[in-house]
Each structure stands twice: as structure tokens, then as C-alpha cells.
Write a protein that holds these residues in place. Structure first.
Motif, PDB file in Angstrom:
ATOM      1  N   ILE A   1      25.648  36.161  45.531  1.00 46.32           N
ATOM      2  CA  ILE A   1      26.410  37.616  45.492  1.00 46.32           C
ATOM      3  C   ILE A   1      27.867  37.324  45.717  1.00 46.32           C
ATOM      4  CG2 ILE A   1      25.790  37.913  47.959  1.00 46.32           C
ATOM      5  CD1 ILE A   1      25.897  40.616  45.024  1.00 46.32           C
ATOM      6  N   ASP A   2      27.974  36.248  46.676  1.00 47.40           N
ATOM      7  CA  ASP A   2      29.257  35.905  46.988  1.00 47.40           C
ATOM      8  C   ASP A   2      30.312  35.508  45.776  1.00 47.40           C
ATOM      9  OD1 ASP A   2      27.734  33.428  46.733  1.00 47.40           O
ATOM     10  OD2 ASP A   2      29.099  32.307  47.818  1.00 47.40           O
ATOM     11  N   GLU A   3      29.861  34.918  44.756  1.00 46.83           N
ATOM     12  CA  GLU A   3      30.563  34.803  43.592  1.00 46.83           C
ATOM     13  C   GLU A   3      30.754  36.160  42.731  1.00 46.83           C
ATOM     14  OE1 GLU A   3      28.378  32.415  44.488  1.00 46.83           O
ATOM     15  OE2 GLU A   3      29.602  30.492  44.481  1.00 46.83           O
ATOM     16  N   VAL A   4      29.694  36.987  42.761  1.00 44.58           N
ATOM     17  CA  VAL A   4      30.077  38.313  42.164  1.00 44.58           C
ATOM     18  C   VAL A   4      31.137  38.992  42.829  1.00 44.58           C
ATOM     19  CG1 VAL A   4      28.897  40.448  41.603  1.00 44.58           C
ATOM     20  CG2 VAL A   4      27.576  38.365  41.340  1.00 44.58           C
ATOM     21  N   ALA A   5      31.090  39.017  44.188  1.00 45.46           N
ATOM     22  CA  ALA A   5      32.069  39.766  44.904  1.00 45.46           C
ATOM     23  C   ALA A   5      33.584  39.062  44.691  1.00 45.46           C
ATOM     24  CB  ALA A   5      31.730  39.687  46.131  1.00 45.46           C
ATOM     25  N   GLY A   6      33.731  37.776  44.608  1.00 45.70           N
ATOM     26  CA  GLY A   6      34.832  36.912  44.495  1.00 45.70           C
ATOM     27  C   GLY A   6      35.428  37.197  43.045  1.00 45.70           C
ATOM     28  N   MET A   7      34.640  37.261  41.959  1.00 45.53           N
ATOM     29  CA  MET A   7      35.069  37.397  40.606  1.00 45.53           C
ATOM     30  C   MET A   7      35.421  38.780  40.282  1.00 45.53           C
ATOM     31  SD  MET A   7      35.236  35.454  37.909  1.00 45.53           S
ATOM     32  CE  MET A   7      36.577  36.500  37.250  1.00 45.53           C
TER      33      MET A   7
ATOM     34  N   ARG B   1      36.928  30.257  39.794  1.00 49.48           N
ATOM     35  CA  ARG B   1      36.071  28.972  40.008  1.00 49.48           C
ATOM     36  C   ARG B   1      36.630  27.801  40.264  1.00 49.48           C
ATOM     37  NH1 ARG B   1      31.800  29.217  41.701  1.00 49.48           N
ATOM     38  NH2 ARG B   1      30.808  27.374  40.791  1.00 49.48           N
ATOM     39  N   PHE B   2      38.068  27.641  40.100  1.00 50.63           N
ATOM     40  CA  PHE B   2      38.949  26.440  40.555  1.00 50.63           C
ATOM     41  C   PHE B   2      38.863  26.732  42.075  1.00 50.63           C
ATOM     42  CE2 PHE B   2      43.091  25.045  42.146  1.00 50.63           C
ATOM     43  CZ  PHE B   2      43.046  23.938  41.949  1.00 50.63           C
ATOM     44  N   PHE B   3      39.383  27.817  42.615  1.00 51.85           N
ATOM     45  CA  PHE B   3      39.587  28.109  43.992  1.00 51.85           C
ATOM     46  C   PHE B   3      38.374  27.942  44.806  1.00 51.85           C
ATOM     47  CE2 PHE B   3      43.633  30.001  42.452  1.00 51.85           C
ATOM     48  CZ  PHE B   3      44.771  29.356  43.092  1.00 51.85           C
ATOM     49  N   ASP B   4      37.435  28.422  44.063  1.00 49.34           N
ATOM     50  CA  ASP B   4      36.056  28.456  44.645  1.00 49.34           C
ATOM     51  C   ASP B   4      35.513  26.999  44.830  1.00 49.34           C
ATOM     52  OD1 ASP B   4      33.843  29.582  46.024  1.00 49.34           O
ATOM     53  OD2 ASP B   4      32.605  29.702  44.152  1.00 49.34           O
ATOM     54  N   ILE B   5      35.813  26.277  44.123  1.00 45.27           N
ATOM     55  CA  ILE B   5      35.127  24.785  43.883  1.00 45.27           C
ATOM     56  C   ILE B   5      36.064  23.869  44.904  1.00 45.27           C
ATOM     57  CG2 ILE B   5      34.764  22.753  42.674  1.00 45.27           C
ATOM     58  CD1 ILE B   5      33.596  24.803  40.434  1.00 45.27           C
TER      59      ILE B   5
ATOM     60  N   ASP C   1      34.566  32.925  51.912  1.00 42.78           N
ATOM     61  CA  ASP C   1      35.583  31.848  51.109  1.00 42.78           C
ATOM     62  C   ASP C   1      35.507  32.231  49.733  1.00 42.78           C
ATOM     63  OD1 ASP C   1      32.621  31.292  50.927  1.00 42.78           O
ATOM     64  OD2 ASP C   1      32.893  29.583  49.925  1.00 42.78           O
ATOM     65  N   ASP C   2      34.568  33.043  49.297  1.00 39.76           N
ATOM     66  CA  ASP C   2      34.799  33.574  47.542  1.00 39.76           C
ATOM     67  C   ASP C   2      35.598  34.742  47.750  1.00 39.76           C
ATOM     68  OD1 ASP C   2      32.754  32.091  46.047  1.00 39.76           O
ATOM     69  OD2 ASP C   2      31.655  32.426  48.174  1.00 39.76           O
ATOM     70  N   VAL C   3      35.838  35.662  48.502  1.00 37.01           N
ATOM     71  CA  VAL C   3      36.666  36.628  49.041  1.00 37.01           C
ATOM     72  C   VAL C   3      38.271  36.004  48.789  1.00 37.01           C
ATOM     73  CG1 VAL C   3      37.732  38.476  50.144  1.00 37.01           C
ATOM     74  CG2 VAL C   3      35.343  38.367  49.808  1.00 37.01           C
ATOM     75  N   LEU C   4      38.487  35.117  49.557  1.00 41.91           N
ATOM     76  CA  LEU C   4      39.726  34.434  49.591  1.00 41.91           C
ATOM     77  C   LEU C   4      40.055  33.749  48.209  1.00 41.91           C
ATOM     78  CD1 LEU C   4      39.797  32.763  53.127  1.00 41.91           C
ATOM     79  CD2 LEU C   4      41.007  34.976  52.303  1.00 41.91           C
ATOM     80  N   ALA C   5      38.855  33.024  47.506  1.00 40.39           N
ATOM     81  CA  ALA C   5      39.269  32.585  46.276  1.00 40.39           C
ATOM     82  C   ALA C   5      39.835  33.608  45.222  1.00 40.39           C
ATOM     83  CB  ALA C   5      37.879  31.786  45.885  1.00 40.39           C
ATOM     84  N   GLY C   6      38.834  34.677  45.311  1.00 37.94           N
ATOM     85  CA  GLY C   6      39.165  35.808  44.332  1.00 37.94           C
ATOM     86  C   GLY C   6      40.541  36.465  44.537  1.00 37.94           C
TER      87      GLY C   6
END
Length: 152
Positions: free
Chosen positions: A78-84, A106-110, A131-136
């Protein structure tokens, strides 16, 4: 642990895909975002509200499953969904922006540059989601620059 938290944390079961579940969840989010924007043309603030809701329930559900599955288990996507979703906020819903958003997110997330890696060390659902929110946010900033300068 409730079944509802499992369903939310795994984004309707996508997290059970196994290795690559985060990428699958991000791609699924892109597809949903595109068709939702094209066919329903919601206001930009509605998209923000949905994204905020996903982030909040994702934090709650991630926190609820952590005692059973461990810290930031691969099933929790769900973190990837929110970040995307954050990556795509306030931008045109074109294929170019969505694909570029996916790649940047995905770059920032990885890679987790800057303070993104430190954010995942926070306890519970906050660490899972932040971390996914910040990557987004990082992906969205670059996409906003591309939009302002008409690069895509």
C-alpha cells in the motif's frame, strides 16, 4: 489482525505476488490513475483527497500487520500505491507523465537518496509509508519541473 488490514496492506492482494510486488502495485496504480482521470475527470483536489486517504489507511494497516508479518514485509505494498499517487498529483494524466512518474518513483523508492532511507527507520506504519511518500514527493517535484518547462 483483521482481514481488512491484510486486504489494505497488500493492496487487494497484490502484495502476495512475491518478489516485485511493489513494482506490480505501482504499475497497477498507474493504470487505475490513468483510466480514473480519463473517464471520470475528477478535480485535482479530489485526487489529493483520495491520495491522502490511501496514505492514512495505509499507515494504519501497515502498523496493524507489522506485529504479525514483521517490519515492512514485502507483502505490504500500500506504501507503493500511496507513493505512486503522490508522484502523479497535480499533473496531466498523459501516458508520458504516468510512465515517467513510474520510473522516477521506483528510482527514488529503490535507491532512497537524501533522507528517504532514514524515514523508513521510523517505527510502525509511519516508517513503512514515509519513505514512499518522500519518494513520491521527489518524483512529483521533478515532474512538476518537466511540466512547467513543457519537457514532456
Amino acid at each position: 489482525m483483521s482481514q481488512l488490514h491484510k486486504i489494505i496492506a497488500t493492496s487487494l492482494g497484490i502484495g502476495y505476488v512475491g518478489k516485485g510486488g511493489g513494482t506490480v502495485a505501482a504499475v497497477f496504480t498507474c493504470i487505475c490513475w490513468y483510466f480514473w482521470q480519463i473517464y471520470f475527470t475528477p478535480s485535482i483536489w479530489f485526487g489529493f483527497g483520495i491520495t491522502l486517504f490511501i496514505t492514512i489507511i495505509g499507515t494504519i494497516s501497515s502498523d496493524a500487520v507489522e506485529p504479525f508479518w514483521g517490519k515492512d514485509d514485502k507483502k505490504v505494498v500500500i506504501d507503493e500505491v500511496a507513493g505512486m499517487c503522490i508522484s502523479l498529483l497535480f499533473l496531466p494524466s498523459t501516458i508520458a507523465y504516468i510512465i515517467t512518474g513510474l520510473i522516477l518513483f521506483r528510482f527514488f523508492d529503490i535507491v532512497k537518496p537524501l533522507y528517504i532511507r532514514k524515514a523508513e527507520k521510523l517505527p510502525g506504519g509511519y516508517g513503512v509509508m514515509l519513505d514512499d511518500v518522500l519518494a513520491g514527493i521527489c518524483a512529483n517535484i521533478l515532474l512538476q519541473i518537466a511540466f512547467r518547462f513543457n519537457l514532456l
